[in-house]
Write a protein that holds these residues in place. Structure first.
Motif, PDB file in Angstrom:
ATOM      1  N   SER A  54      29.218  31.027  26.396  1.00 38.21           N
ATOM      2  CA  SER A  54      30.430  30.225  26.385  1.00 38.21           C
ATOM      3  C   SER A  54      31.447  30.803  27.379  1.00 38.21           C
ATOM      4  O   SER A  54      31.285  31.928  27.871  1.00 38.21           O
ATOM      5  N   PRO A  55      32.519  30.055  27.690  1.00 37.15           N
ATOM      6  CA  PRO A  55      33.589  30.604  28.537  1.00 37.15           C
ATOM      7  C   PRO A  55      34.146  31.912  27.992  1.00 37.15           C
ATOM      8  O   PRO A  55      34.500  32.807  28.758  1.00 37.15           O
ATOM      9  N   ALA A  56      34.212  32.029  26.673  1.00 40.34           N
ATOM     10  CA  ALA A  56      34.718  33.265  26.068  1.00 40.34           C
ATOM     11  C   ALA A  56      33.804  34.440  26.393  1.00 40.34           C
ATOM     12  O   ALA A  56      34.273  35.566  26.624  1.00 40.34           O
ATOM     13  N   PHE A  57      32.496  34.170  26.411  1.00 40.08           N
ATOM     14  CA  PHE A  57      31.533  35.228  26.750  1.00 40.08           C
ATOM     15  C   PHE A  57      31.742  35.697  28.179  1.00 40.08           C
ATOM     16  O   PHE A  57      31.852  36.895  28.453  1.00 40.08           O
ATOM     17  N   TRP A  58      31.779  34.760  29.128  1.00 42.61           N
ATOM     18  CA  TRP A  58      31.913  35.141  30.536  1.00 42.61           C
ATOM     19  C   TRP A  58      33.265  35.792  30.806  1.00 42.61           C
ATOM     20  O   TRP A  58      33.372  36.672  31.679  1.00 42.61           O
ATOM     21  N   SER A  59      34.288  35.414  30.065  1.00 46.12           N
ATOM     22  CA  SER A  59      35.581  36.066  30.202  1.00 46.12           C
ATOM     23  C   SER A  59      35.498  37.521  29.762  1.00 46.12           C
ATOM     24  O   SER A  59      36.084  38.416  30.393  1.00 46.12           O
ATOM     25  N   LEU A  60      34.753  37.768  28.696  1.00 49.65           N
ATOM     26  CA  LEU A  60      34.563  39.131  28.201  1.00 49.65           C
ATOM     27  C   LEU A  60      33.759  39.953  29.207  1.00 49.65           C
ATOM     28  O   LEU A  60      34.068  41.122  29.464  1.00 49.65           O
TER      29      LEU A  60
END
Length: 230
Positions: free
Chosen positions: A200-206
């Protein structure tokens, strides 16, 4: 009849219809109850994508390095070429020095030298990878408020890393041939899955938070990763 090798795998556990292109063949995985007509329709819809994938794999296969596993052959370590030397001796061993990998094969061994050298190299990469990732993964996980239950290594052509629901991290040891930033990206990628078990976008942000240049390493793996297999 298709212009490429086709395998259709049916499973009661699957919930979706999916296509995979691997090693020059197309694999369709379908849930029980999906008809051949539905599979054919999917193949037609995805025909351009399948053709592109098959062509890319053929091009990569043509550029793969053919290893002799003899003295003078080269294998990478952290992105740097290492010259291989092979000799016979009393006991089998592998020694690594900057720029060189020295392998001794037992004079009592009866199997062919090529197989023995390959096995020693694979074991060496596995040992090094297990130590490298085991030393680093728990500390990174702790920074994310997570813990690693176990680190494993396994050679597989389907993926470079994997994170299970039980916090087991698995890495392909052949990654140790890649440049160090690529190895570090793989570490970050799998550890971040402990918090975000998806892409998810949250994963790639992390991932970006802990590996700002991850896109370059991800691109390297997509374009050059095939060259690490032997």
């Amino acid at each position: 009849m298709t212009p490429y090798p086709l395998t259709i795998a049916t499973s009661a556990r699957r919930r979706t219809l999916a296509i995979q292109v691997r090693a020059g063949q197309v694999i369709v995985r379908r849930p029980r109850g999906v008809s051949d007509a539905e599979v054919h329709a999917l193949l037609v819809r995805k025909s351009r994508w399948i053709k592109a994938k098959l062509q890319l794999q053929a091009e990569r296969l043509a550029t793969e390095v053919e290893h002799s596993f003899e003295t003078g052959d080269r294998f990478d370590w952290l992105g740097q070429a290492q010259v291989l030397t092979v000799q016979r001796g009393r006991e089998s061993s592998l020694q690594h020095q900057p720029g060189a990998i020295h392998i001794t094969l037992s004079s009592r061994a009866r199997r062919d030298a090529r197989t023995l050298v390959r096995e020693q190299l694979l074991q060496w990469y596995a040992d090094c990878a297990l130590q490298w990732f085991t030393e680093r993964a728990p500390a990174l996980a702790a920074r994310l408020g997570k813990r690693v239950s176990r680190v494993q290594v396994r050679v597989t052509r389907s993926k470079w890393g994997h994170c299970t629901s039980r916090a087991v991290l698995q890495f392909n040891p052949l990654i140790m041939q890649a440049p160090l930033p690529v190895i570090e990206y793989l570490l970050v990628h799998e550890v971040c899955h402990l918090r975000e078990p998806n892409h998810s976008p949250a994963f790639w942000s992390l991932v970006a938070e802990h590996c700002p240049d991850y896109k370059a390493s991800r691109r390297w793996l997509k374009e050059q990763g095939h060259s690490l297999f032997f």
